[in-house]
Every structure is written in C-alpha cells, then in structure tokens.
Design a protein around this motif. Structure first.
Motif, PDB file in Angstrom:
ATOM      1  N   TYR A 152     109.291  46.654  58.446  1.00  9.10           N
ATOM      2  CA  TYR A 152     108.703  47.536  57.426  1.00  9.10           C
ATOM      3  C   TYR A 152     107.993  46.669  56.395  1.00  9.10           C
ATOM      4  N   ARG A 153     106.702  46.904  56.220  1.00  2.89           N
ATOM      5  CA  ARG A 153     106.012  46.290  55.084  1.00  2.89           C
ATOM      6  C   ARG A 153     106.029  47.353  53.995  1.00  2.89           C
ATOM      7  N   HIS A 154     106.793  47.139  52.966  1.00  2.00           N
ATOM      8  CA  HIS A 154     107.049  48.213  52.004  1.00  2.00           C
ATOM      9  C   HIS A 154     105.822  48.521  51.157  1.00  2.00           C
TER      10      HIS A 154
ATOM     11  N   GLN B 127     117.089  42.382  57.079  1.00  2.00           N
ATOM     12  CA  GLN B 127     116.706  41.110  56.449  1.00  2.00           C
ATOM     13  C   GLN B 127     115.382  41.333  55.717  1.00  2.00           C
ATOM     14  N   SER B 128     115.373  41.065  54.415  1.00  2.00           N
ATOM     15  CA  SER B 128     114.179  41.330  53.604  1.00  2.00           C
ATOM     16  C   SER B 128     113.642  40.026  53.024  1.00  2.00           C
ATOM     17  N   THR B 129     112.329  39.953  52.882  1.00  2.00           N
ATOM     18  CA  THR B 129     111.693  38.772  52.311  1.00  2.00           C
ATOM     19  C   THR B 129     110.623  39.208  51.310  1.00  2.00           C
ATOM     20  N   ALA B 130     110.666  38.594  50.132  1.00  2.00           N
ATOM     21  CA  ALA B 130     109.714  38.924  49.062  1.00  2.00           C
ATOM     22  C   ALA B 130     108.768  37.755  48.859  1.00  2.00           C
ATOM     23  N   ARG B 131     107.470  38.051  48.935  1.00  2.00           N
ATOM     24  CA  ARG B 131     106.442  37.032  48.681  1.00  2.00           C
ATOM     25  C   ARG B 131     105.697  37.359  47.397  1.00  2.00           C
ATOM     26  N   LYS B 132     105.153  36.318  46.791  1.00  2.00           N
ATOM     27  CA  LYS B 132     104.293  36.592  45.636  1.00  2.00           C
ATOM     28  C   LYS B 132     102.859  36.188  45.940  1.00  2.00           C
ATOM     29  N   ASN B 133     101.936  36.927  45.323  1.00  2.00           N
ATOM     30  CA  ASN B 133     100.511  36.556  45.293  1.00  2.00           C
ATOM     31  C   ASN B 133      99.943  36.278  46.675  1.00  2.00           C
TER      32      ASN B 133
ATOM     33  N   THR C   5     110.769  44.003  55.421  1.00  2.00           N
ATOM     34  CA  THR C   5     112.151  44.053  55.901  1.00  2.00           C
ATOM     35  C   THR C   5     112.162  44.191  57.419  1.00  2.00           C
ATOM     36  N   LYS C   6     113.028  43.388  58.044  1.00  2.00           N
ATOM     37  CA  LYS C   6     113.215  43.456  59.501  1.00  2.00           C
ATOM     38  C   LYS C   6     114.571  44.102  59.785  1.00  2.00           C
ATOM     39  N   ILE C   7     114.585  44.974  60.788  1.00  2.00           N
ATOM     40  CA  ILE C   7     115.836  45.661  61.148  1.00  2.00           C
ATOM     41  C   ILE C   7     116.604  44.792  62.147  1.00  2.00           C
ATOM     42  N   LEU C   8     117.796  44.366  61.740  1.00  2.00           N
ATOM     43  CA  LEU C   8     118.593  43.473  62.590  1.00  2.00           C
ATOM     44  C   LEU C   8     119.670  44.203  63.391  1.00  2.00           C
ATOM     45  N   GLY C   9     120.140  45.310  62.867  1.00  2.00           N
ATOM     46  CA  GLY C   9     121.223  45.951  63.603  1.00  2.00           C
ATOM     47  C   GLY C   9     121.523  47.352  63.124  1.00  2.00           C
ATOM     48  N   VAL C  10     122.119  48.123  64.007  1.00  2.00           N
ATOM     49  CA  VAL C  10     122.623  49.461  63.675  1.00  2.00           C
ATOM     50  C   VAL C  10     123.967  49.601  64.368  1.00  2.00           C
ATOM     51  N   ARG C  11     124.930  50.150  63.657  1.00  5.57           N
ATOM     52  CA  ARG C  11     126.224  50.420  64.278  1.00  5.57           C
ATOM     53  C   ARG C  11     126.737  51.767  63.781  1.00  5.57           C
TER      54      ARG C  11
ATOM     55  N   VAL D 269     113.996  50.140  48.907  1.00  5.78           N
ATOM     56  CA  VAL D 269     114.899  51.297  48.895  1.00  5.78           C
ATOM     57  C   VAL D 269     114.330  52.477  49.671  1.00  5.78           C
ATOM     58  N   GLU D 270     113.064  52.806  49.435  1.00  3.62           N
ATOM     59  CA  GLU D 270     112.525  54.006  50.080  1.00  3.62           C
ATOM     60  C   GLU D 270     112.663  53.921  51.600  1.00  3.62           C
ATOM     61  N   ASP D 271     112.276  52.813  52.191  1.00  2.00           N
ATOM     62  CA  ASP D 271     112.301  52.721  53.650  1.00  2.00           C
ATOM     63  C   ASP D 271     113.710  52.540  54.211  1.00  2.00           C
ATOM     64  N   ILE D 272     114.546  51.813  53.491  1.00  2.34           N
ATOM     65  CA  ILE D 272     115.834  51.411  54.069  1.00  2.34           C
ATOM     66  C   ILE D 272     117.000  52.262  53.592  1.00  2.34           C
ATOM     67  N   SER D 273     117.058  52.559  52.312  1.00  2.04           N
ATOM     68  CA  SER D 273     118.315  53.121  51.804  1.00  2.04           C
ATOM     69  C   SER D 273     118.169  54.370  50.950  1.00  2.04           C
ATOM     70  N   GLU D 274     117.019  55.039  51.021  1.00  2.12           N
ATOM     71  CA  GLU D 274     116.905  56.286  50.250  1.00  2.12           C
ATOM     72  C   GLU D 274     117.943  57.298  50.729  1.00  2.12           C
ATOM     73  N   ASN D 275     118.310  57.226  51.992  1.00  4.11           N
ATOM     74  CA  ASN D 275     119.292  58.171  52.522  1.00  4.11           C
ATOM     75  C   ASN D 275     120.630  57.490  52.801  1.00  4.11           C
ATOM     76  N   ALA D 276     120.940  56.515  51.960  1.00  2.00           N
ATOM     77  CA  ALA D 276     122.175  55.766  52.143  1.00  2.00           C
ATOM     78  C   ALA D 276     123.324  56.422  51.396  1.00  2.00           C
ATOM     79  N   ARG D 277     124.514  56.186  51.910  1.00  4.14           N
ATOM     80  CA  ARG D 277     125.726  56.581  51.196  1.00  4.14           C
ATOM     81  C   ARG D 277     126.159  55.462  50.270  1.00  4.14           C
ATOM     82  N   ALA D 278     126.029  54.224  50.742  1.00  5.65           N
ATOM     83  CA  ALA D 278     126.454  53.092  49.918  1.00  5.65           C
ATOM     84  C   ALA D 278     125.835  51.817  50.442  1.00  5.65           C
ATOM     85  N   ASN D 279     125.590  50.887  49.532  1.00  2.00           N
ATOM     86  CA  ASN D 279     125.181  49.545  49.923  1.00  2.00           C
ATOM     87  C   ASN D 279     126.462  48.751  50.121  1.00  2.00           C
ATOM     88  N   LEU D 280     126.668  48.213  51.308  1.00  2.00           N
ATOM     89  CA  LEU D 280     127.963  47.614  51.614  1.00  2.00           C
ATOM     90  C   LEU D 280     128.054  46.135  51.254  1.00  2.00           C
TER      91      LEU D 280
END
Lengths: 374, 374, 374
Positions: C31-33, C140-146, C120-126, C88-99
């Motif tokens: 996901y490129r947010h 796994q998320s990575t933030a770049r500047k400029n 953000t890259k999706i590494l797993g679902v359980r 948040v919008e792509d990954i956890s807007e519909n989350a119950r909790a950040n673990l």
C-alpha cells in the motif's frame, strides 16, 4: 533484553527532585535555564491569537514591514509567556504563588525564528515569620535572543517575587537581599519616516486609540470577554511550564480541597496575556511597543470555565523625548471574572453574580500620535 | 503613579460600542476591515487539519509543487474562514444570524506567508416588518492578498445576507438596495503539462473521485463524523471573530434560555469548513479548486459535543471550456448532526435519535479527469 | 440548479467502504498510502510540545545547528505519530486493537518543511481461532522524506501487528506469513567535532542524564504527570488518523457499553509520544537519537481526563563502535495512569486508587557522554 513480562526487579528506584526549594537559593547565584525556545509559527499563532491581540504588528506582515519591522512581531504578552516560562522549573516549580512582577522591560523585537534563552539571578530570600515552611524569593531574569548571532539582543528583563516552599522544613534558611543589576534593555522603536506614508495603512488599526484619544482619568471597560477552557493545560505544556498545578489533575484529585472546585489552576501568564489582548482594541492597537510594567500581580486564581474581562484606567500621559510622533501613556490594566453569588446584589455585577478582580498591571506603552500616523 | 491599592476614581467610564447596528449602514458604504491576516503555518495547520481536509494540495508540498503551485495551498474552507472572519466586527458582531452566503468565488491560490485584507460594500438594508428591532443587511465582500506586492490578487469574493439588531430601537431606518459590483475573480487553475507525469502521484489522492466517477443524481453519505469540542472557542478567537456568542460563556449564563442548553454557539464558518473536509475523500480529493458557492446557509446551530456528518448530492456535470483535463461538477453539500429523541423512531436515524440538518451549500468544483491524471 | 428546498430524489445512495478488512489483505501486497504530510511549524509545535519533550534539539534552533543539524529536529515520538497515522486508513481503520510495535527504527532527521510519505507491505494474516470475525494482520511500514529530491531519505521503518475485523464474516480467509524486508535505515548521528565546543551549550540540557549517569538496573519514576483532555480529538484529526473511535462521539453514544465510560478512546500514538516526552528530562535530554524500539504495546486504553505518568528502567548499556563520544542505552519505558478504587489499598498507589499500566516500549537510545559534551 528481558522479555516484556519479565522485567527484572530494579536495583534502585529513582525519583528526581524537580525544581528548587527555598533552602536551595544563594545570594547572587545565576541560573542559566535549560531548553531555550525558538519561536515557531505554531507557537506564535497559538498564543498571539489566543490572547485576542488586535494590534496589526502581530497579525499583518505587510503592515509590520511597512513600519520597519522584519515581519510579524511577537506581542509583549507572548514574549512574556515564553520568556517567563523558561524560568519556572528552576525558580517556581515548588512555589505556592507568584506574588509580584516588577519592572518588566522590553527591548529588541521578537520575530518568528528567533531563539530565546533566559537567565535568572537570585536577589533575595526572606523566610515567612508566620509560616516557617514558606518564604519569598526575589529574582531578576533576562531573556536574550539569538545568542552568538549578529542579531543577539536582550528582548526582556524583569524581577519577580515568588512564594516558595521549603523542601525540608528543618533546613536552616538565612534571609538575604542584594541589589538588582542594571540591565541595558531599551525598547526598540522603528524610526518615523514620513516618506513611508503609513497613514495609508491607518484603516488596519482602530481609529480611536491614538495618543490624542487616551484621556487621563478615564477608565475603559473593554467590551469583550473570553471564556478559558481546559485548553490551558496544553497551552501551559507548550510553554514548557513544568508546574504541576496547571496540568496534573491526578495530583489535584488526591487533595481536591486544596484547590477551588478541585480544579487545576490556570498558569498566571495566560490571564496576563489575555488581559493585554482584551484591552488591545481600545488601548493597544496603535501602540508601537510596551515600555515597562512597573508592578503587577494576580489577585485571584483563574480556572477552566471562567470568563475573563479587562479594563484599563489611564493614569498619566507624557511626551517621548526626541519622538514627536509618539507619546508615553501610563495605564493600569485590570482583569476580572464573575463568580456566582446566588441571591446577592452587588453594584458592579449583575444580580446573582460577584465581580472578582484577578489581575492588575501598571503598564506604560508607547503610542502613536494621530497627527503623524492617521 | 498611584499605589496599586490606591487607584483614583475614574473621571469617566468608557464602554465602547463594538460593531455596527442596523441603523449604521449606508448604501454603497465601504468598510476596509481592520487587522488583516498573514497565513502562518500555525493558522494553516490548525484549520486545514481541523477540517479533516484530505486533498493533498493542502497536505503534501511535493505534490502541490508538482502541479505548479508554489507550495501547500490553503483549502477553500480555510480561505473562507479567514477572509469571512475579518468582516465580522464591522458587519455582524451584532447579528442574530447569518442568513445566506451568495456567489462565493475563489481566485488566486493562498499560500503560507500571504497576507489577506478584506473590504465590504453595503448593498442593502431591509427592516423586518414583524420584528422592528431587526433587519437584513446585504453585503459584498472581497479579500485580496499581498496588497502592494507583485503577487497582489483577489483570492475570494462573496455576498451575504445577515440579520442584524438595531442598537436603538427608535432609530429610523430606511430600506435600500443597490446592485452588487462585478468583481473580477477567476479561479486560478495550474496549466496541464503532460511532461509533469502527474499520474505518478495519483496514489496520493483517492482513486474514485475523478470527474468520471461522480455520477449525476447520486448522493454520497460521507462515512466519517467529527465531534466538535469546546475547541471552537479558541478557534474562533484565532480567526479574530469577535462575536461574543462564540466565546463569552458569562454572557450566556446571564440569559441561558436564549441559547440551546445554555451553551455557546459554534461559529458557522467552523461547520462550513468541516463539512467541506468531511466530503473531501469522496468529492474533493481530485478537485483542482472550488469555483463558486452559489448559495449556502446554516439551518440549525451547532454546539460543543455535537458530531458533524456530511453528504453530497451530485446535481450536474459539464465540460470546462479549453481544459480537456478538467470538468465542472455541481454539487449540493449537506451537513447534519443527530439529537436525542428518546422513544422516537425516524427513518433516517437510529432509534432514539433524530437527524437535524445544520448546513447546505451549492458548490461547483473543478475536478480532474482520470483520463489525464491517473 | 434546483432550488435549495427542492433537491431531487437521489438516483442512488452511496456509502463508501473506508479502510480494509481482514479478507482484503494479500501476501506481499504494498500500500502506498494517500496524502503524505509536510511537517509545518504548526504541526511540529502542536505535537512536540504536547508531548512535553525537553530535548533542546526540538526546542532550540541555535543548539540544534551547533550540533550539525539543519534546524529544529522532530523528536522521534512526533516522527512516529505522523508516519504511523498515514497508515491507519489502509491498515487499521477497521481494527479492534493495535497489538504490537516491532523493530521501529529511525533514520534521517526530520526537519520542518520535510514531506513524509509512507508505504506498507503486508507480511501476514492469521485468523483468530476463538473469534472468527477477527484476525491479526502483520505489516511492515517505511516512511520516506522528500521523495525525488536530493534530500530523499528513509526516516523510519517498523513492523506492527494489529487485530482487524472481517467486513464479511462469511468471507474465507487463509493464513499466510512471509518474511519482512531488510530495510536500510541507519540512525543519522552528527559527527563529533571538538572544535564546536558544545560543552558551552551543556547548560541547555539536563545535567544528570548523560551516558555515565544512567545506571543499569535503576528504575526512574519520572516526576511529572500530564492530564489528557478532549484535545485528543483534534490532535488525532491533525494527524489524518481516520479511525472513528477517536473522534466520533455519536458512534460511541449509539453503543456506549462497548467503550469504557461511554467515552472516545485516545489514539495510541498520543500516549506513546507523551510517555517519551515525560521521560525526556531524565533519560532523553542528552540523547542524540533513538536507535530502535524493538517491541512495544498498549496495555490499557486512555481516555480524556486521565493523567499519564511514565517510568524508565535501564536494562543495559554498551559502547557505540566508532564513537567514543556516545553510548547505547537499552531501556524499558512504562506508561501508567491511576483509576479510582474506592476503599482499596494498593502498594504502589495512594489509598483509593489503583495504578494501571497503559504502555510499554523497549527502547534503545544513543546518549552523549559527559566526558565529551559537558
């Protein structure tokens, strides 16, 4: 690293002392306060506008530049809030009350991007005769901007007296008093340039607050009020003011009877700046700067939910030598709020309410003359 | 100076009139409003982000520059908030209600560092036949940026009708109506440059809000709501809006029955900007600008604690002559909140709640076509 | 355009899905947010100062420049708040909790004016075995500047595990797990230059938080607490965090039993940053940077009115190869609050109160040595 749920027993628990106590202060001792503070546009806006300042020097960069300033100018209330707050941790984190502001003078203008650093000299300590766990500390603080840079300058200096607790009631404390330093702190006033045709900008400030308009003896009841909310908690944090009575509700909840309504106390700098702002349309809109606050004090606490009002009495007026375009106006600024007094009737408040003075400041301002600017 | 406790009796008490009353307005009269306002980064952030704007022009400087803007662009709701607020003291400080926004048009983009100044022409006055202490004032306001600079430009112009009280009920007021001026205010649209490869930035805005996506006849219920807190008090002060119903709780407490729940009223510009923001992911993310708000009004008051929702109905679509890459979408933006209605059941609200419309705005936006930008 | 009161019946009502559900995530998907975020001075001040950060790199531009930074430096808690919120919008807007937060590393310094974009890259679902409508997503998320500029750089990277709802309970979901990428993210540390005479600035940071001062095994109970108000609602909006449990009180009112006290939940990033700030005078004032947060989690929710406290246990210390002037300190940061427990008595809380841990973070910091800097 130990696992999250397996933190080892600590070898020691450390609880650091924050701030100083009455027995810690020494004659002539100098505190160079930690941190320092760069005036960002966020800080500038939050406090300038909170205070409802209307003077265009703080709102309109075109206007400020036309007068010879480099850009938007921090109003004196904001300079005071930022500079004063830097001294709280060392001087008054363990204070019961700030008793008096003395000879607060302003120097170089403060712009966005400037970095303020403050130091404080201890002038005196006097133990209370009636309450031996308390005493008065007398200090002198000076705020400089951009130390080491070509623009380095003193922006404000002031004394204050503050009632501070002892940390150890048994600690012996000797009274002392030394002289204040002479601090060179002259208010910067941009020169008057008729070629700048500043009268073309006169519509941007109020039309009835020139030197000629302010009559000695008059008292102006400023029209507007402003309710302070629990916004004061974050405002105090933004200022680096570390005093816990302003931001730690749990501490209040442990002993709510000590605090009116079991509520946090608003940091005094906030009504200070707000009263300056509320008075601005009537007495500050055409001020070129604030010269000196000879004395000032908080006369009652302020809490979230209170609505602040202000009034200004004009005490005196005089010429400013060498500047035909300006004059000095001596004023007394009052802040007040109303508290419920069911069934009672006071002359100066609506029925069922009582007027409570919260603040008083003797304030000399340098004001433009209509003859030159309008 | 007299001692702190010995303030002399004032020779006079001055309470200045604030704002104007119905009888004060004259046909064609022009108010050049005081203050002016430089858009600091603090102001920009506070309001852009409060409104939950998602359009990257207001959030991502890299994106804005790639499109040909100089940097972050003030969203139209923020331009409106700042410019409109400058007119409040002169026009509506003594208003009962703002009745209608008319033909609000946007021109040059507003950047951080720009200084806005506003003037207002009085177009009409009409006394209420049923309530002789009230009347409608019709005005036309124009906001310019950077007056006297090479970048001077009109950034917005609009008319509004506002219901204003008389100051003196006995004052005679004659109705009048004059024509509005033709104000040159054309929305700035950066030229389309295929070489800029803007599609490489398409992931930064929502993927389903291009011109092609917005279907005439559809109503989009925007998903998110935002609870407004007493933050509105400081927001209103930051905008220099001087109306006391937004920030003086003591005034409300003196006559609480006049105000729903005895609470301050939120300044209308705040739900205006918030509804624009709440609609942004669905209809504004790919807008290059807002062309005109032909009519708009507040249909119920908003107070701290209310949660604001928004919906947009797509009324019409058309080409934008000379710009294959863009189209014009005519929308009607609605704002609403829910109020408790115990035991009642309405079709469009959960049981026990009633939906109350608070805002409505006819809004034409210039939207990018997927064919050119994605 | 139809008249204001004559809006035609819509041809369709659209309610867009916001965010993703458990069944939407695919192995290795990137996901490129949306949005991206330029750090304005408003954003910088709001969050840096909210968190009560005392490290002068974030407060004093003169100090930051003397060390070789370009100007004020975003503290790690603010980098985290801004970068994390973009996901948040792509990954956890519909989350119950950040673990869990995992291996959060910091790279290039973030300055005012920098624009952050995150992917953000999706590494797993359980899927949960006990609650089939829920599952854990590992990203796994990575933030770049400029991006695209000469100053382009990675500023932070991290993994997290978050519990996300299914949108459709009947949707089949297969578990998967792939390896995390190796992301080059090395903490920028300005070189040590004896000629810069940085010890002359030593009074601006606390004097007892150098590498030599931090003793392995000690637990420091940080002195100050900070009450969080409903300011958190606007703070969350400023961060573009779209999760409705932080800002939509109406949603809470529809089902108040689901939420403690029927109150909004404070976005976890806020206590995260606040705990870092509360610990700053004791362990962060002389940190040159935060190296890695190996693991961290929220252990109880925070709500408006709670007062946050923090403590730090020193777990380990070691040299930093190639840098005699610095060392690495491994710490565990705890956040806690107190809740009423009438009549009860706990060892670690005042009578009538119970201490509740809200946050825990394993944190390695790079700290200056007194030998070189004081």
């Amino acid at each position: 690293m130990p696992k999250p749920n397996e933190t080892p027993e600590p070898t020691q628990i450390i609880r650091k002392k924050t701030g100083n106590y009455l027995e810690d202060f020494r004659p002539g001792q100098i505190y160079r306060h930690k941190g320092g503070k760069t005036i960002t546009e966020g800080l500038f806006t939050t406090f300038t506008e909170f205070a409802m300042t209307t003077n265009p020097f703080a709102k309109n960069a075109r206007y400020a530049r036309a007068y010879g300033f480099e850009g938007l100018v921090c109003p004196p209330g904001v300079v005071m809030l930022v500079a004063f707050s830097q001294t709280v941790e060392d001087i008054s984190e363990n204070a019961r009350a700030n008793l008096e502001y003395i000879d607060m003078k302003f120097g170089a203008p403060v712009y966005i991007g400037d970095t303020l650093e403050v130091e404080t000299k201890i002038l005196g300590v006097r133990v209370s005769s009636s309450r031996p766990n308390l005493g008065i500390v007398h200090v002198q603080s000076t705020a400089r901007k951009n130390i080491g840079d070509a623009t380095e300058a003193i922006v404000a200096t002031w004394q204050r007296k503050v009632q501070v607790y002892k940390g150890d009631e048994a600690a012996p404390v000797e009274d002392f008093a030394i002289d204040a330093d002479e601090i060179e702190c002259e208010l910067y006033l941009p020169p008057y340039d008729p070629a700048a045709r500043l009268s073309e900008l006169a519509h941007l400030s109020s039309g009835d607050s020139y030197f000629e308009d302010l009559e000695v003896g008059s008292r102006i009841e400023h029209s507007r009020g402003r309710t302070v909310t629990d916004e004061h908690i974050s405002m105090t944090a933004i200022l680096d003011n570390t005093s816990q009575v302003h931001c730690n509700q749990f501490m209040i909840d442990l002993d709510p009877k000590q605090y009116v309504g079991g509520q946090l106390i608003v940091f005094g700098g906030i009504p200070f700046a707000l009263c300056l702002g509320l008075s601005c349309p009537d007495v500050g809109d055409n001020a070129l700067g604030d010269l000196i606050y000879t004395t000032g004090r908080h006369t009652a606490p302020l809490q979230a939910g209170d609505t602040v009002f202000a009034a200004t009495q004009i005490l005196d007026k005089c010429d400013l030598p060498g500047r035909d375009d300006l004059g000095i106006v001596s004023t007394r600024l009052f802040g007040h709020k109303f508290v419920r007094a069911e069934g009672e009737r006071f002359e100066d408040a609506p029925e069922g309410w009582k007027k409570v003075q919260i603040f008083e400041l003797d304030r000399q301002i340098v004001v433009k003359r209509r003859s030159h600017y309008a």
